[in-house]
Design a protein around this motif. Structure first.
Motif, short mmCIF file in Angstrom:
data_model
loop_
_atom_site.label_atom_id
_atom_site.label_comp_id
_atom_site.label_asym_id
_atom_site.label_seq_id
_atom_site.Cartn_x
_atom_site.Cartn_y
_atom_site.Cartn_z
N LEU A 359 21.58 -45.83 -41.06
CA LEU A 359 22.49 -44.70 -41.17
C LEU A 359 23.91 -45.21 -40.97
O LEU A 359 24.18 -45.96 -40.02
CB LEU A 359 22.18 -43.64 -40.12
N SER A 360 24.83 -44.79 -41.86
CA SER A 360 26.23 -45.21 -41.77
C SER A 360 27.13 -43.98 -41.77
O SER A 360 26.93 -43.04 -42.57
CB SER A 360 26.61 -46.11 -42.96
N ALA A 361 28.13 -43.98 -40.86
CA ALA A 361 29.11 -42.89 -40.78
C ALA A 361 30.33 -43.24 -41.61
O ALA A 361 30.66 -44.42 -41.82
CB ALA A 361 29.51 -42.65 -39.32
N SER A 362 31.03 -42.21 -42.12
CA SER A 362 32.23 -42.43 -42.93
C SER A 362 33.33 -43.05 -42.08
O SER A 362 33.36 -42.93 -40.85
CB SER A 362 32.69 -41.11 -43.54
N GLU A 363 34.29 -43.70 -42.73
CA GLU A 363 35.39 -44.39 -42.05
C GLU A 363 36.48 -43.40 -41.64
O GLU A 363 36.46 -42.23 -42.02
CB GLU A 363 35.98 -45.46 -42.97
N GLY A 364 37.45 -43.89 -40.86
CA GLY A 364 38.62 -43.10 -40.54
C GLY A 364 38.65 -42.55 -39.13
O GLY A 364 39.52 -41.72 -38.81
N TYR A 365 37.76 -43.00 -38.25
CA TYR A 365 37.71 -42.50 -36.87
C TYR A 365 37.92 -43.66 -35.91
O TYR A 365 37.58 -44.81 -36.20
CB TYR A 365 36.37 -41.81 -36.59
N SER A 371 23.87 -39.29 -31.97
CA SER A 371 23.04 -38.40 -31.16
C SER A 371 21.97 -39.16 -30.37
O SER A 371 21.43 -38.63 -29.41
CB SER A 371 22.36 -37.35 -32.05
N ASN A 372 21.67 -40.41 -30.76
CA ASN A 372 20.72 -41.20 -29.99
C ASN A 372 21.41 -42.11 -28.98
O ASN A 372 20.78 -42.98 -28.37
CB ASN A 372 19.83 -42.03 -30.92
N GLY A 373 22.76 -41.94 -28.81
CA GLY A 373 23.48 -42.70 -27.80
C GLY A 373 24.19 -43.94 -28.30
O GLY A 373 25.00 -44.52 -27.57
N GLU A 374 23.92 -44.38 -29.53
CA GLU A 374 24.58 -45.59 -30.04
C GLU A 374 26.02 -45.25 -30.46
O GLU A 374 26.34 -44.10 -30.77
CB GLU A 374 23.79 -46.15 -31.22
N ASN A 375 26.89 -46.28 -30.47
CA ASN A 375 28.31 -46.02 -30.72
C ASN A 375 28.93 -46.91 -31.79
O ASN A 375 30.14 -47.05 -31.87
CB ASN A 375 29.11 -46.17 -29.42
N SER A 376 28.09 -47.54 -32.62
CA SER A 376 28.64 -48.29 -33.76
C SER A 376 28.69 -47.39 -34.99
O SER A 376 28.05 -46.33 -35.02
CB SER A 376 27.76 -49.52 -34.04
#
Length: 789
Positions: A359-365, A371-376
């Protein structure tokens, strides 16, 4: 100041409380920017109107929901500014309000009133009122102001019914508890107040008060927030509220003070606010602003946007998205906005359990929190579930959650085994093991690839499968072949007996089912666990265990003879032979008459006496020959074992059944005379034998055999309370302890001798022979009885 909510206007928004921030208000007059503000209030009937107060007698007001603020400084009657520390402000309408607090230059407390919405104020303080703090008004006339209380100082409740023109004080003396805040609900009804460590209650509109609860340590509670039976109180150290120590927090109760929960922030806390019984806020030093949404079980510090080191003193919310916190500055609550992050799924949204999805989150933050506690920004997912990510932008306190992505894993197939037999198979049988459902591939531990496997002995089998989703799974199964039972018949009684008697046949172990047969398999006579046999025959049993496995016993032969007992006795009492009385060390013998009424000669080689201590039958007289139709004499002797009644049982073998004869004798005391050295005659009398001043005799059971009840008579000497010291136990014919109820009844007492009965409940005992064992002061006496139905 207390927060009272007459309205229910809480806008529910999709953002969580974590997606929140504070911005400092700069739209206030310049001379009011650096003031420390101590209370804030918005009018419930029109929340566009709001007021705040603080040091230097300064107040601010807004009529447009905080878009702009106007200042007003309170003056004295001479037109000079006062040095008041205004701790409480409250309005009953858009124009009429009150503010109160201590006046630092004089030491007195003050309360001011406005009739023009806070533009100007005039003094309505009670005369010489000291240390005033919080105020509350029901309407423009009825209200109160509270103060005082630390150390030995009393607590003051000043109440007015004419808008502050006159005041009536109510004084209390609760040691070391400074009054802070109060609320009234009606002019003659419910009200609450708070002081250091104390919760107060009024039932007459504030005319009288009583402390109803102690919240914990005697710590300063600057205000009170209420929702139903829920009360939220901030606290700081000690009666006055120490502001220099790292101490403070909030205390909450949901049952009007019967119990409290405390949360420590480590800093002094002064402000609180409740939406309802679950949601609330607290404010305190070092930019502390805490929030709970579970009734105070957990708290989070929601202080994003508040300047470092800024101490807060009070907090107020109009609804979920509109609120203020004041202290060193005025801060307005807001929900920041930006585009929420989006999630890209790599590898498919549904795969076999045990594989992974990226799973990959969009850029810009600035940062991410999954939700599972990871922060990458990119994570690997190993479990089925719903996943989302927070995109965090530090500069605007943005913290927003993405849409959820549902990741599905084909559930891991757990092979479900089926066995061809119900329960465990029996030795000598076979069993087929298969799997539920249809699978693409089977690989058994023996190398076979069928959908089933056949087993002939105990052990474990394992299987590898490929299920219909193409996912691999493994399983194992244990098979336990039960041994066939091997029943052994035991007989409770003789296998050869006279007509009219019987023998109880049972097995040494317990089984699930029984089939008793007589004279071969064709004659099924019982399915009970045991049988009473009264007829000659060959008997055996087929049993089944819990698993249904079958086992046969050996055959047992029972012979019923057409005979009767030959011996007959003559006693003054049935089955009882009385040997009269004797002194200690005296041997007394009596002759027992025995008749042979049978057709054949009887030879007695011996007799059996159960205890064989006080009674005996001399061996020199045996064998005794009793021809048919004759009578002989059996010598029975008695030498006391104890003073008083001596009892035993004599057993004499006969053709069909044994004769049990009760033996009784009475031990007499002896006197001895002597002369002392002083020529005084002395008389000595023997009072007990072997240091035991107690004797106990047991008779035969009657009726015997018994159905529902049997009675054993006894005689006891030396104590009328022997029933408290007697231990009675029951055993079956193979020595197993069994349960049976009994009670002891004393029928008569003569001197030191008591006669009575032991009444035994036999209704729940299975038929058979039983032994009663009585233990008294270390001595054990036994008797027998039979149960037959």
């Amino acid at each position: 100041m207390l927060k009272l909510y007459f309205y229910i206007f809480l806008l529910l928004v999709t953002s969580s409380q974590l997606d929140s921030a504070w911005k400092k208000c700069t739209n206030i007059p310049a001379s009011y920017i650096n003031v420390v503000y101590l209370d804030i209030f918005f009018l419930p009937s029109n929340p566009q109107f709001g007021w705040t107060c603080g040091y230097e007698g300064k107040t601010l007001r807004t009529t447009n929901g905080g878009k702009s603020w106007l200042g007003s400084r309170i003056m004295n009657n001479q037109g000079n500014s006062i040095n008041a520390q205004l701790e409480s402000i409250q309005f009953v309408s858009e124009t009429i309000g009150f503010t109160s607090g201590p006046e630092n230059s004089t030491g007195f407390g003050v309360i001011f009133k406005t009739t023009d919405g806070g533009a100007s104020w005039f003094n309505v303080s009670p005369n010489n009122a000291e240390d005033l703090w919080g105020t509350y008004f029901l309407n423009e006339n009825v209200g109160l102001v509270v103060g005082g209380g630390c150390g030995d100082n009393p607590q003051y409740f000043w109440r007015t019914e004419d808008g502050g023109q006159t005041w009536i004080p109510k004084i209390y003396n609760v040691y070391n508890s400074k009054m802070a805040d109060a609320i009234l609900y009606s002019e003659d009804g419910l009200g609450y107040a708070v002081s250091s460590g104390k919760l107060w209650k009024s039932m007459d509109g504030g005319k009288t008060w009583i402390p109803i609860s102690t919240s914990g340590n005697i710590d300063w509670h600057e205000e009170i927030s209420i929702s139903g039976s829920t009360f939220l109180l901030p606290y700081s150290e000690g009666c006055y509220g120490n502001t220099t120590n790292d101490y403070g927090g909030v205390r909450i109760t949901h049952d009007e003070g019967k119990s409290w929960t405390q949360f420590s922030t480590g800093v002094p806390m002064f402000g609180s606010f409740l939406f309802d019984k679950n949601r609330g806020w607290g404010a305190g030093f070092n930019r502390t602003v805490i929030y709970t949404n579970d009734g105070g079980k957990t708290w989070s510090n929601e202080n994003c946007g508040i300047e470092p080191g800024a101490s807060m003193d009070d907090i107020w919310f109009i609804n979920d998205t509109t609120g203020w916190v004041v202290g060193r500055g005025i801060y307005e609550y807001f929900v920041p906005y930006a585009n929420p992050p989006a999630i890209t799924v790599s590898g498919g949204k549904t795969i076999c359990e045990g594989d992974t999805v990226t799973l990959s989150a969009s850029e810009g933050y600035d940062s991410y929190l999954w939700s599972n506690g990871e922060n990458s920004r990119t994570i690997k997912v190993y479990k089925q579930g719903r996943y989302a990510v927070r995109g965090i932008i530090d500069s605007i306190c943005y913290n927003e959650l993405s849409d959820y992505v549902d990741i599905g894993f084909f559930p891991k197939t757990v092979p479900e085994f089926e066995q061809s037999t119900l329960g465990d198979p029996c030795e000598g049988d076979s069993v087929t093991i298969s799997l539920k459902g249809n699978h693409l591939v089977y690989e058994w531990s023996d190398g076979s690839s069928n959908s089933f496997i056949k087993l002939f002995k105990s052990g474990a089998v394992s299987v590898r499968i490929i299920d219909s989703n193409g996912c691999e799974a493994f399983g194992s199964y244990n098979v336990n072949f039960q041994p066939n039972p091997e029943p052994v018949i035991q007989a409770r009684g003789r296998l050869s007996f006279c007509s009219g008697d019987s023998v109880l046949l049972s097995t040494t172990n317990q089984y699930f089912n029984y089939n008793w047969y007589k004279n071969g398999n064709s004659q099924l006579i019982s399915t009970n666990s045991e049988i009473w046999v009264k007829e000659t025959g060959e008997y055996f049993v087929i049993v089944f265990n819990q698993s249904g496995c079958e086992g046969n016993s050996d055959t047992i032969n029972v012979t019923v003879r057409n005979e009767t007992n030959a011996l007959q006795f003559s006693f003054s009492e049935p089955d009882k032979f009385d040997l009269d009385s004797a002194y200690y060390n005296q041997l007394l013998c009596r002759m027992m008459k025995i008749s042979n009424i049978g057709p054949n000669e009887i030879i007695l080689n011996d007799t059996y006496i159960y205890r064989n201590l006080a009674f005996s039958t001399p061996q020199s007289q045996f064998p005794l020959t009793i021809p048919s139709g004759t009578e002989i004499s059996l010598k029975v002797c008695f030498s006391p074992e104890q003073l008083g009644i001596n009892l035993d049982t004599l057993l004499i073998v006969d053709i069909c059944s044994d004769h049990l004869i009760g033996l009784t004798g009475f031990g007499l005391s002896e006197g001895f005379e002597s002369i002392s050295k002083c020529d005084v005659p002395l008389v000595f009398e023997l009072t007990n034998l072997y240091g035991k001043p107690f004797s106990f005799g047991l008779g035969s059971a009657s009726p015997n055999p018994a159905a529902d009840e049997t009675i054993i008579k006894f005689s006891a000497a030396g104590s009328n309370n022997f029933s408290n010291d007697i231990n009675i136990r029951f055993f079956n014919s193979i020595g197993q302890s069994i349960k049976s109820g009994y009670f002891i009844q004393i029928n008569s007492t003569s001197g030191d001798i008591s006669n009575g009965e032991i009444i035994i409940n036999t209704s729940e005992l299975i038929p058979g022979l039983y032994v009663i064992a009585l233990e008294i002061y270390g001595e054990i006496i036994t008797g027998k009885f039979t149960v037959f139905r």
